[in-house]
Motif scaffolding. Structure first.
Motif, PDB file in Angstrom:
ATOM      1  N   ASP A 118      29.871 -18.447  73.515  1.00 25.08           N
ATOM      2  CA  ASP A 118      29.522 -19.284  72.355  1.00 25.08           C
ATOM      3  C   ASP A 118      28.930 -18.459  71.229  1.00 25.08           C
ATOM      4  OD1 ASP A 118      29.610 -21.793  71.154  1.00 25.08           O
ATOM      5  OD2 ASP A 118      27.514 -22.206  71.617  1.00 25.08           O
ATOM      6  N   ASP A 119      29.550 -17.322  70.935  1.00 24.08           N
ATOM      7  CA  ASP A 119      29.124 -16.457  69.831  1.00 24.08           C
ATOM      8  C   ASP A 119      29.863 -16.858  68.562  1.00 24.08           C
ATOM      9  OD1 ASP A 119      27.879 -14.403  68.466  1.00 24.08           O
ATOM     10  OD2 ASP A 119      29.388 -12.917  69.036  1.00 24.08           O
ATOM     11  N   TYR A 120      29.199 -16.655  67.406  1.00 27.20           N
ATOM     12  CA  TYR A 120      29.789 -17.003  66.110  1.00 27.20           C
ATOM     13  C   TYR A 120      29.591 -15.843  65.153  1.00 27.20           C
ATOM     14  CZ  TYR A 120      30.181 -21.806  67.726  1.00 27.20           C
ATOM     15  OH  TYR A 120      30.516 -22.930  68.442  1.00 27.20           O
ATOM     16  N   ASP A 121      30.690 -15.420  64.495  1.00 26.96           N
ATOM     17  CA  ASP A 121      30.631 -14.319  63.541  1.00 26.96           C
ATOM     18  C   ASP A 121      31.461 -14.653  62.310  1.00 26.96           C
ATOM     19  OD1 ASP A 121      28.935 -12.600  65.014  1.00 26.96           O
ATOM     20  OD2 ASP A 121      30.605 -11.981  66.282  1.00 26.96           O
ATOM     21  N   MET A 122      31.385 -13.768  61.294  1.00 27.60           N
ATOM     22  CA  MET A 122      32.048 -14.007  60.024  1.00 27.60           C
ATOM     23  C   MET A 122      33.393 -13.295  59.980  1.00 27.60           C
ATOM     24  SD  MET A 122      32.097 -15.281  56.942  1.00 27.60           S
ATOM     25  CE  MET A 122      30.404 -15.751  56.503  1.00 27.60           C
ATOM     26  N   GLY A 123      34.473 -14.071  59.812  1.00 29.56           N
ATOM     27  CA  GLY A 123      35.778 -13.430  59.750  1.00 29.56           C
ATOM     28  C   GLY A 123      36.931 -14.405  59.685  1.00 29.56           C
ATOM     29  N   LEU A 124      38.067 -13.966  60.209  1.00 37.48           N
ATOM     30  CA  LEU A 124      39.317 -14.724  60.196  1.00 37.48           C
ATOM     31  C   LEU A 124      39.724 -15.054  61.616  1.00 37.48           C
ATOM     32  CD1 LEU A 124      41.275 -12.444  57.699  1.00 37.48           C
ATOM     33  CD2 LEU A 124      40.106 -14.580  57.137  1.00 37.48           C
ATOM     34  N   ASN A 125      40.305 -16.241  61.792  1.00 33.98           N
ATOM     35  CA  ASN A 125      40.670 -16.694  63.126  1.00 33.98           C
ATOM     36  C   ASN A 125      42.018 -17.407  63.064  1.00 33.98           C
ATOM     37  OD1 ASN A 125      40.816 -18.612  65.455  1.00 33.98           O
ATOM     38  ND2 ASN A 125      38.829 -17.730  65.958  1.00 33.98           N
ATOM     39  N   TYR A 126      42.941 -16.996  63.946  1.00 42.09           N
ATOM     40  CA  TYR A 126      44.248 -17.649  64.062  1.00 42.09           C
ATOM     41  C   TYR A 126      44.388 -18.217  65.470  1.00 42.09           C
ATOM     42  CZ  TYR A 126      49.250 -18.114  64.991  1.00 42.09           C
ATOM     43  OH  TYR A 126      50.478 -18.600  65.366  1.00 42.09           O
ATOM     44  N   LYS A 127      44.907 -19.445  65.568  1.00 40.40           N
ATOM     45  CA  LYS A 127      45.090 -20.089  66.868  1.00 40.40           C
ATOM     46  C   LYS A 127      46.467 -20.729  66.954  1.00 40.40           C
ATOM     47  CE  LYS A 127      43.107 -24.070  67.706  1.00 40.40           C
ATOM     48  NZ  LYS A 127      42.110 -25.117  68.038  1.00 40.40           N
ATOM     49  N   TYR A 128      47.154 -20.445  68.059  1.00 40.54           N
ATOM     50  CA  TYR A 128      48.411 -21.111  68.375  1.00 40.54           C
ATOM     51  C   TYR A 128      48.208 -21.924  69.647  1.00 40.54           C
ATOM     52  CZ  TYR A 128      53.064 -21.999  70.187  1.00 40.54           C
ATOM     53  OH  TYR A 128      54.175 -22.627  70.702  1.00 40.54           O
ATOM     54  N   THR A 129      48.534 -23.205  69.605  1.00 42.46           N
ATOM     55  CA  THR A 129      48.396 -24.075  70.764  1.00 42.46           C
ATOM     56  C   THR A 129      49.757 -24.656  71.112  1.00 42.46           C
ATOM     57  OG1 THR A 129      46.145 -24.663  70.071  1.00 42.46           O
ATOM     58  CG2 THR A 129      47.180 -26.043  71.747  1.00 42.46           C
ATOM     59  N   GLY A 130      50.286 -24.265  72.269  1.00 42.06           N
ATOM     60  CA  GLY A 130      51.561 -24.786  72.725  1.00 42.06           C
ATOM     61  C   GLY A 130      51.375 -25.902  73.734  1.00 42.06           C
ATOM     62  N   ALA A 131      52.454 -26.309  74.352  1.00 46.18           N
ATOM     63  CA  ALA A 131      52.380 -27.393  75.336  1.00 46.18           C
ATOM     64  C   ALA A 131      51.557 -26.988  76.546  1.00 46.18           C
ATOM     65  CB  ALA A 131      53.784 -27.808  75.755  1.00 46.18           C
ATOM     66  N   ASN A 132      51.665 -25.721  76.946  1.00 46.91           N
ATOM     67  CA  ASN A 132      50.973 -25.263  78.159  1.00 46.91           C
ATOM     68  C   ASN A 132      50.179 -23.978  77.950  1.00 46.91           C
ATOM     69  OD1 ASN A 132      52.062 -27.319  79.978  1.00 46.91           O
ATOM     70  ND2 ASN A 132      54.013 -26.270  79.699  1.00 46.91           N
ATOM     71  N   ASN A 133      50.034 -23.541  76.718  1.00 44.61           N
ATOM     72  CA  ASN A 133      49.327 -22.293  76.505  1.00 44.61           C
ATOM     73  C   ASN A 133      48.588 -22.284  75.172  1.00 44.61           C
ATOM     74  OD1 ASN A 133      51.513 -22.197  74.814  1.00 44.61           O
ATOM     75  ND2 ASN A 133      52.252 -20.204  75.492  1.00 44.61           N
ATOM     76  N   ARG A 134      47.712 -21.287  75.026  1.00 45.73           N
ATOM     77  CA  ARG A 134      46.957 -21.116  73.793  1.00 45.73           C
ATOM     78  C   ARG A 134      46.744 -19.626  73.562  1.00 45.73           C
ATOM     79  NH1 ARG A 134      40.883 -23.458  72.166  1.00 45.73           N
ATOM     80  NH2 ARG A 134      40.377 -21.780  70.697  1.00 45.73           N
ATOM     81  N   PHE A 135      46.951 -19.207  72.313  1.00 48.49           N
ATOM     82  CA  PHE A 135      46.747 -17.811  71.929  1.00 48.49           C
ATOM     83  C   PHE A 135      45.830 -17.756  70.720  1.00 48.49           C
ATOM     84  CE2 PHE A 135      48.130 -14.172  69.251  1.00 48.49           C
ATOM     85  CZ  PHE A 135      47.661 -13.155  70.075  1.00 48.49           C
ATOM     86  N   ASP A 136      44.770 -16.936  70.818  1.00 50.95           N
ATOM     87  CA  ASP A 136      43.823 -16.751  69.717  1.00 50.95           C
ATOM     88  C   ASP A 136      43.810 -15.291  69.303  1.00 50.95           C
ATOM     89  OD1 ASP A 136      41.876 -19.343  69.444  1.00 50.95           O
ATOM     90  OD2 ASP A 136      42.481 -19.068  71.521  1.00 50.95           O
ATOM     91  N   LEU A 137      43.782 -15.069  68.002  1.00 60.61           N
ATOM     92  CA  LEU A 137      43.667 -13.730  67.441  1.00 60.61           C
ATOM     93  C   LEU A 137      42.665 -13.796  66.299  1.00 60.61           C
ATOM     94  CD1 LEU A 137      44.789 -10.821  67.550  1.00 60.61           C
ATOM     95  CD2 LEU A 137      46.449 -11.524  65.797  1.00 60.61           C
ATOM     96  N   ALA A 138      41.657 -12.897  66.323  1.00 61.79           N
ATOM     97  CA  ALA A 138      40.596 -12.980  65.319  1.00 61.79           C
ATOM     98  C   ALA A 138      40.160 -11.596  64.864  1.00 61.79           C
ATOM     99  CB  ALA A 138      39.397 -13.749  65.875  1.00 61.79           C
ATOM    100  N   PHE A 139      39.702 -11.539  63.624  1.00 58.85           N
ATOM    101  CA  PHE A 139      39.095 -10.329  63.071  1.00 58.85           C
ATOM    102  C   PHE A 139      37.778 -10.734  62.416  1.00 58.85           C
ATOM    103  CE2 PHE A 139      38.291  -7.798  59.215  1.00 58.85           C
ATOM    104  CZ  PHE A 139      38.020  -6.572  59.821  1.00 58.85           C
ATOM    105  N   TYR A 140      36.688 -10.079  62.855  1.00 64.09           N
ATOM    106  CA  TYR A 140      35.362 -10.372  62.314  1.00 64.09           C
ATOM    107  C   TYR A 140      34.832  -9.143  61.591  1.00 64.09           C
ATOM    108  CZ  TYR A 140      35.686 -14.484  65.191  1.00 64.09           C
ATOM    109  OH  TYR A 140      36.110 -15.674  65.741  1.00 64.09           O
ATOM    110  N   LYS A 141      34.627  -9.297  60.305  1.00 62.43           N
ATOM    111  CA  LYS A 141      34.129  -8.184  59.501  1.00 62.43           C
ATOM    112  C   LYS A 141      32.718  -7.801  59.906  1.00 62.43           C
ATOM    113  CE  LYS A 141      34.364  -5.082  56.350  1.00 62.43           C
ATOM    114  NZ  LYS A 141      35.196  -3.879  56.608  1.00 62.43           N
ATOM    115  N   ASN A 142      31.901  -8.813  60.197  1.00 55.85           N
ATOM    116  CA  ASN A 142      30.521  -8.566  60.619  1.00 55.85           C
ATOM    117  C   ASN A 142      29.958  -9.836  61.232  1.00 55.85           C
ATOM    118  OD1 ASN A 142      30.453  -8.290  57.191  1.00 55.85           O
ATOM    119  ND2 ASN A 142      29.626 -10.131  58.151  1.00 55.85           N
ATOM    120  N   ASP A 143      28.664  -9.814  61.590  1.00 56.80           N
ATOM    121  CA  ASP A 143      28.054 -11.014  62.171  1.00 56.80           C
ATOM    122  C   ASP A 143      27.812 -12.055  61.080  1.00 56.80           C
ATOM    123  OD1 ASP A 143      25.568 -10.471  60.853  1.00 56.80           O
ATOM    124  OD2 ASP A 143      24.962  -9.167  62.502  1.00 56.80           O
ATOM    125  N   GLU A 144      27.283 -13.206  61.486  1.00 61.31           N
ATOM    126  CA  GLU A 144      27.114 -14.321  60.543  1.00 61.31           C
ATOM    127  C   GLU A 144      26.072 -14.060  59.477  1.00 61.31           C
ATOM    128  OE1 GLU A 144      24.678 -15.541  64.240  1.00 61.31           O
ATOM    129  OE2 GLU A 144      26.316 -14.187  63.692  1.00 61.31           O
TER     130      GLU A 144
END
Length: 426
Positions: free
Chosen positions: A178-204
């Motif tokens: 349950d960590d939170y930082d400042m950046g970009l987040n992409y999420k793909y949610t399929g019928a049976n799967n989920r993929f997350d890709l994120a880049f955080y420049k720094n903390d909040e």
């Protein structure tokens, strides 16, 4: 008029029936069929315009509804008030008073959308600090794909929480739940799967150079320094050794399986980033985890294995300074953690109470740098749902665990804490 003319013809033919009976009968049958045919045509002609009009109206309603649905905007406010009772056997003053009953927090939630744009934020007021928990703006590219920018939850391990109790797991105090930082987040949610890709420049808080009055005032644990030999575990970083998280990449994949009545999620996560250190020394970190979540009937099981490591060029670092909840603490520079939780959800009808969730959450932090002593935490508890009221009853047994009389780099005794957290969510 047609009906009367045809009827007169029938009467005339009937008067001549004695002269030629068979031909008359045949003609009467033919005329009767013709009358029925004409009446059917007239009725169809009268109904056709109405049917067309009804179809057009239905089509217009559908079009209007689709446009309204596409342009529908939503804004929602929520929040919570929480108070807390605790009895701590490791705190003599607390034990002598029979425990303490304190204000925990007040929070405000805002969320909504403008067409395909979405947004969400949460701000928390504690007795000792005020913090942003999350704040982001996002866009739904498709039904499966979503992007966010701002202070977002780091996609790592079991989501949303790798725990059931009020104190989370030991991973939370390492910055790995349950960590939170400042950046970009992409999420793909399929019928049976989920993929997350994120880049955080720094903390909040903006990292090492963030414009904040107190770097310890934050919701989730982040690295804020390098702990030197001989320093107290709770001391602020020494001059030149303050640090901040920088350029962190996260990737997470989870796949869902169904076996008869058993639902299984299996997933893997990886995290890699840099440390910006005040004196110009370079540092970096890496973490990886595999997890599984099993749901069967009312049972839930959470399992996770995590490994992490921090490196600093030219230094043999054993401890890292972290901060949250208005104080500094320390964690091992490397360790392996294990999480094993089980929960049972029981629907009930006891006055306003609608559900009881019984759980046992276990965390272990081992294989620490410099052969530091292990950390373990076991929480046996029950969560009670009664309308908007959600209450945790937790009995905690732990060693070298923050908030249970210890620190991750300590060699303390086994401590116990009984805790009740009352929360009303609106």
């Amino acid at each position: 008029m047609t009906r009367y003319t045809l009827a007169a013809s029938c009467i005339a033919l009937a008067l001549a029936a004695n002269a030629n009976a068979s031909p008359v009968e045949e003609e009467l049958k033919a005329l009767k069929a013709r009358i029925e045919q004409l009446e059917a045509q007239q009725q169809k002609a009268a109904e056709k315009p109405q049917q067309i009009e009804q179809v057009e109206v239905v089509e217009e309603v559908v079009i209007v509804n689709e446009v309204a649905k596409k342009k529908e905007n939503n804004l929602k406010f929520g929040g919570a008030v929480r108070v807390n009772y605790s009895y701590e056997d490791f705190n003599d003053d607390n034990a002598d008073r029979g425990g303490d009953f304190d204000f925990d927090l007040f929070r405000i939630d805002v969320s909504g959308n403008y067409e395909d744009l979405i947004y969400s934020a949460q701000y928390r007021w504690f007795e000792y600090m005020n913090v942003i928990q999350h704040a982001w703006i996002g866009y739904n590219f498709t039904e499966e794909q979503q992007g966010k920018i701002g202070v977002t939850q780091v996609p790592f391990g079991i989501l949303t929480y790798a725990s059931n109790n009020y104190f989370f797991s030991s991973n939370f105090y390492l910055g790995l739940e349950d960590d939170y930082d400042m950046g970009l987040n992409y999420k793909y949610t399929g019928a049976n799967n989920r993929f997350d890709l994120a880049f955080y420049k720094n903390d909040e808080q903006g990292g090492l150079d963030g414009y904040v009055s107190d770097r310890t005032d934050r919701y989730a644990y982040d690295v804020v320094g390098i702990r030197l030999d001989g320093e107290d575990a709770y001391a602020a970083p020494s001059d030149g050794y303050a640090a901040g998280e920088l350029n962190t990449f996260n990737a997470r994949y989870a796949h869902n399986f169904t076996f008869n009545e058993v639902a299984l999620e299996l997933g893997a996560s990886v995290q890699a980033g840099q440390l910006e250190i005040e004196n110009g020394t370079d540092g970096d970190n890496v973490a990886a985890a595999i997890h599984g979540v099993v749901n069967y009937d009312r049972w839930n099981v959470k399992l996770q294995l995590t490994d992490y490591k921090y490196d600093v060029d030219g230094m043999d670092v054993d401890r890292i300074v972290v901060a949250a909840y208005h104080f500094y603490d320390s964690i091992p520079a490397e360790a392996t953690t294990y999480i094993a939780n089980v929960a049972y959800s029981l629907p009930v009808n006891i006055g306003p109470i609608s559900n009881l969730t019984f759980y046992n959450d276990y965390s272990l932090v081992t294989d620490k740098s410099a052969d530091l002593d292990d950390t373990f935490m076991n929480v046996t508890g029950m969560a009670v749902t009664a309308g908007g009221l959600y209450t945790y009853f937790d009995f905690v047994v732990a060693e070298n665990q923050p908030f249970i009389g210890g620190t991750m780099v300590g060699d303390g005794d086994t401590n116990k804490r009984f805790n009740i957290n009352f929360g009303y969510y609106f």
